[in-house]
Design a protein around this motif. Structure first.
Motif, PDB file in Angstrom:
ATOM      1  N   UNK A  24       3.229  -4.540   5.885  1.00  0.00           N
ATOM      2  CA  UNK A  24       3.616  -4.311   4.494  1.00  0.00           C
ATOM      3  C   UNK A  24       2.631  -4.998   3.553  1.00  0.00           C
ATOM      4  N   UNK A  25       2.294  -6.240   3.848  1.00  0.00           N
ATOM      5  CA  UNK A  25       1.354  -6.969   2.992  1.00  0.00           C
ATOM      6  C   UNK A  25      -0.035  -6.342   3.009  1.00  0.00           C
ATOM      7  N   UNK A  26      -0.442  -5.798   4.136  1.00  0.00           N
ATOM      8  CA  UNK A  26      -1.735  -5.101   4.197  1.00  0.00           C
ATOM      9  C   UNK A  26      -1.711  -3.900   3.256  1.00  0.00           C
ATOM     10  N   UNK A  27      -0.592  -3.172   3.227  1.00  0.00           N
ATOM     11  CA  UNK A  27      -0.479  -2.002   2.343  1.00  0.00           C
ATOM     12  C   UNK A  27      -0.557  -2.403   0.872  1.00  0.00           C
ATOM     13  N   UNK A  28      -0.123  -3.619   0.543  1.00  0.00           N
ATOM     14  CA  UNK A  28      -0.089  -4.053  -0.844  1.00  0.00           C
ATOM     15  C   UNK A  28      -1.303  -4.885  -1.265  1.00  0.00           C
ATOM     16  N   UNK A  29      -2.346  -4.879  -0.470  1.00  0.00           N
ATOM     17  CA  UNK A  29      -3.574  -5.550  -0.871  1.00  0.00           C
ATOM     18  C   UNK A  29      -4.218  -4.749  -1.994  1.00  0.00           C
ATOM     19  N   UNK A  30      -4.823  -5.389  -2.971  1.00  0.00           N
ATOM     20  CA  UNK A  30      -5.131  -6.812  -3.069  1.00  0.00           C
ATOM     21  C   UNK A  30      -4.074  -7.622  -3.840  1.00  0.00           C
ATOM     22  N   UNK A  31      -3.039  -6.974  -4.353  1.00  0.00           N
ATOM     23  CA  UNK A  31      -2.087  -7.690  -5.206  1.00  0.00           C
ATOM     24  C   UNK A  31      -1.093  -8.543  -4.434  1.00  0.00           C
ATOM     25  N   UNK A  32      -0.714  -8.123  -3.244  1.00  0.00           N
ATOM     26  CA  UNK A  32       0.272  -8.852  -2.471  1.00  0.00           C
ATOM     27  C   UNK A  32       1.677  -8.607  -2.993  1.00  0.00           C
ATOM     28  N   UNK A  33       2.615  -9.325  -2.432  1.00  0.00           N
ATOM     29  CA  UNK A  33       4.020  -9.199  -2.813  1.00  0.00           C
ATOM     30  C   UNK A  33       4.666 -10.574  -2.844  1.00  0.00           C
ATOM     31  N   UNK A  34       5.661 -10.707  -3.701  1.00  0.00           N
ATOM     32  CA  UNK A  34       6.454 -11.932  -3.723  1.00  0.00           C
ATOM     33  C   UNK A  34       7.302 -11.984  -2.461  1.00  0.00           C
ATOM     34  N   UNK A  65       0.268 -17.716  -2.612  1.00  0.00           N
ATOM     35  CA  UNK A  65      -0.232 -18.139  -3.924  1.00  0.00           C
ATOM     36  C   UNK A  65       0.977 -18.367  -4.817  1.00  0.00           C
ATOM     37  N   UNK A  66       1.092 -19.558  -5.360  1.00  0.00           N
ATOM     38  CA  UNK A  66       2.217 -19.852  -6.245  1.00  0.00           C
ATOM     39  C   UNK A  66       1.890 -19.331  -7.636  1.00  0.00           C
ATOM     40  N   UNK A  67       2.818 -18.558  -8.178  1.00  0.00           N
ATOM     41  CA  UNK A  67       2.712 -18.053  -9.553  1.00  0.00           C
ATOM     42  C   UNK A  67       3.994 -18.460 -10.269  1.00  0.00           C
ATOM     43  N   UNK A  68       3.911 -19.574 -10.956  1.00  0.00           N
ATOM     44  CA  UNK A  68       5.084 -20.153 -11.610  1.00  0.00           C
ATOM     45  C   UNK A  68       6.115 -20.480 -10.544  1.00  0.00           C
ATOM     46  N   UNK A  69       7.288 -19.849 -10.593  1.00  0.00           N
ATOM     47  CA  UNK A  69       8.330 -20.124  -9.602  1.00  0.00           C
ATOM     48  C   UNK A  69       8.265 -19.169  -8.416  1.00  0.00           C
ATOM     49  N   UNK A  70       7.371 -18.222  -8.455  1.00  0.00           N
ATOM     50  CA  UNK A  70       7.295 -17.186  -7.422  1.00  0.00           C
ATOM     51  C   UNK A  70       6.147 -17.484  -6.463  1.00  0.00           C
ATOM     52  N   UNK A  71       6.402 -17.285  -5.185  1.00  0.00           N
ATOM     53  CA  UNK A  71       5.335 -17.397  -4.188  1.00  0.00           C
ATOM     54  C   UNK A  71       4.947 -15.990  -3.783  1.00  0.00           C
ATOM     55  N   UNK A  72       3.705 -15.654  -4.038  1.00  0.00           N
ATOM     56  CA  UNK A  72       3.168 -14.337  -3.729  1.00  0.00           C
ATOM     57  C   UNK A  72       2.358 -14.438  -2.439  1.00  0.00           C
TER      58      UNK A  72
END
Length: 112
Positions: A24-34, A65-72
């Motif tokens: 799933x994460x490979x499909x969502x590259x380069x943005x990634x997912x929370x 990657x931490x983005x505020x309170x979300x870990x992506x």
């Protein structure tokens, strides 16, 4: 990549939920997912998914990657490439013509 690294990476992928999460994460590259989005997409409780994502991260297959309170989370495509190359490095005893079907299939993935 060496044998030990390959064993750790393949071991991390040798479980259904982790394999699904990585794909799933490979499909969502380069943005990634929370992390929560990964859990929802795979219908897995968030605390369980956190354990699976941590295993993939320790194996070097994904990065958080931490983005505020979300870990992506993002797949590490360089790690995937290294693992794939490690697995086929000695493909067909150096007889490139025997490896063409494999190479053709891998190149076809780029087009889809």
């Amino acid at each position: 990549m060496d044998n030990d690294s390959a064993i750790v990476a393949l071991g991390a992928l040798a479980q259904g939920t982790r394999l699904d999460a990585f794909r799933l994460l490979v499909r969502y590259e380069p943005d990634g997912l929370a992390a929560g989005e990964v859990a929802r997409a795979l219908d897995v409780p968030q605390n369980t998914m956190s354990v699976h994502l941590a295993t993939l991260a320790r194996a070097g297959l994904i990065h958080a990657e931490r983005r505020s309170r979300i870990i992506n989370y993002r797949a590490d495509l360089d790690a995937l490439r290294s693992m794939m190359l490690f697995l086929v490095k000695d493909c067909c005893g150096g007889r490139a013509e025997l490896c063409h079907p494999l190479a053709d299939d891998l190149l076809a993935c780029r087009a889809t």
